[in-house]
Scaffold this motif. Structure first.
Motif, PDB file in Angstrom:
ATOM      1  N   UNK A   1      -1.612  -6.112   1.650  1.00  0.00           N
ATOM      2  CA  UNK A   1      -2.421  -5.106   2.131  1.00  0.00           C
ATOM      3  C   UNK A   1      -2.293  -3.882   1.516  1.00  0.00           C
ATOM      4  N   UNK A   2      -1.295  -3.444   1.462  1.00  0.00           N
ATOM      5  CA  UNK A   2      -0.599  -2.299   1.331  1.00  0.00           C
ATOM      6  C   UNK A   2      -0.855  -2.025  -0.425  1.00  0.00           C
ATOM      7  N   UNK A   3      -0.670  -2.931  -1.046  1.00  0.00           N
ATOM      8  CA  UNK A   3      -1.082  -2.907  -2.614  1.00  0.00           C
ATOM      9  C   UNK A   3      -2.578  -2.566  -2.736  1.00  0.00           C
ATOM     10  N   UNK A   4      -3.291  -3.305  -2.160  1.00  0.00           N
ATOM     11  CA  UNK A   4      -4.941  -2.969  -2.348  1.00  0.00           C
ATOM     12  C   UNK A   4      -5.223  -1.517  -1.683  1.00  0.00           C
ATOM     13  N   UNK A   5      -4.599  -1.452  -0.812  1.00  0.00           N
ATOM     14  CA  UNK A   5      -4.903  -0.170  -0.162  1.00  0.00           C
ATOM     15  C   UNK A   5      -4.534   1.068  -1.117  1.00  0.00           C
TER      16      UNK A   5
END
Length: 151
Positions: free
Chosen positions: A5-9
């Motif tokens: 999720x950190x990557x997509x955020x």
């Protein structure tokens, strides 16, 4: 990789900030451009002499409004006709009170008036029946008005 999720955020934030940056860049350059609104119309005015109302006389009024955010200097209005061989003309006024170029602040308006019957009679001899006004600012950018039917 798909559940990170950190990557997509981070991707979402990068796309969003790029869009906001491009929008602000567009607004910055759009605000610097001149935006003059030029309108030409026939208006009846009441002549006022020595505290007495006189006759009603028709005038051609060119209204110039600065719609931009920065000050613009404008030259005296010129006119365009509907005939290709007599395309441009200007009014020669020996008793003019306004010295051009004149500054227009943001939101400020300037009106330029000329007697309608004089123009109609003079241009009618050349079979000119439509005119429009063109304004040039001191950056040599031209702004045109709508057509005015002289009939």
């Amino acid at each position: 990789f798909m559940k990170d999720y950190n990557f997509w955020t981070a991707i979402y934030a990068a796309i969003l900030s790029t869009i906001v940056f491009l929008w602000k860049l567009y607004e910055f350059y759009d605000d610097r451009r001149g935006k003059l609104l030029v309108e030409v119309k026939r208006v009846d005015k009441i002549l006022y002499l020595n505290t007495k109302c006189g006759d009603i006389a028709p005038f051609i009024v060119v209204k110039i409004t600065n719609q931009g955010k920065s000050k613009r200097y404008i030259e005296e209005p010129t006119f365009i006709t509907n005939l290709p061989d007599k395309k441009y003309f200007n009014i020669l006024n020996f008793d003019k009170k306004i010295k051009y170029p004149i500054p227009l602040e943001s939101g400020e308006m300037h009106e330029y008036s000329i007697p309608f019957t004089t123009i109609k009679d003079e241009l009618g001899t050349y079979k000119i029946n439509k005119i429009k006004s063109t304004i040039t600012d001191t950056h040599k950018k031209r702004y045109n008005s709508n057509w005015l039917d002289l009939n």
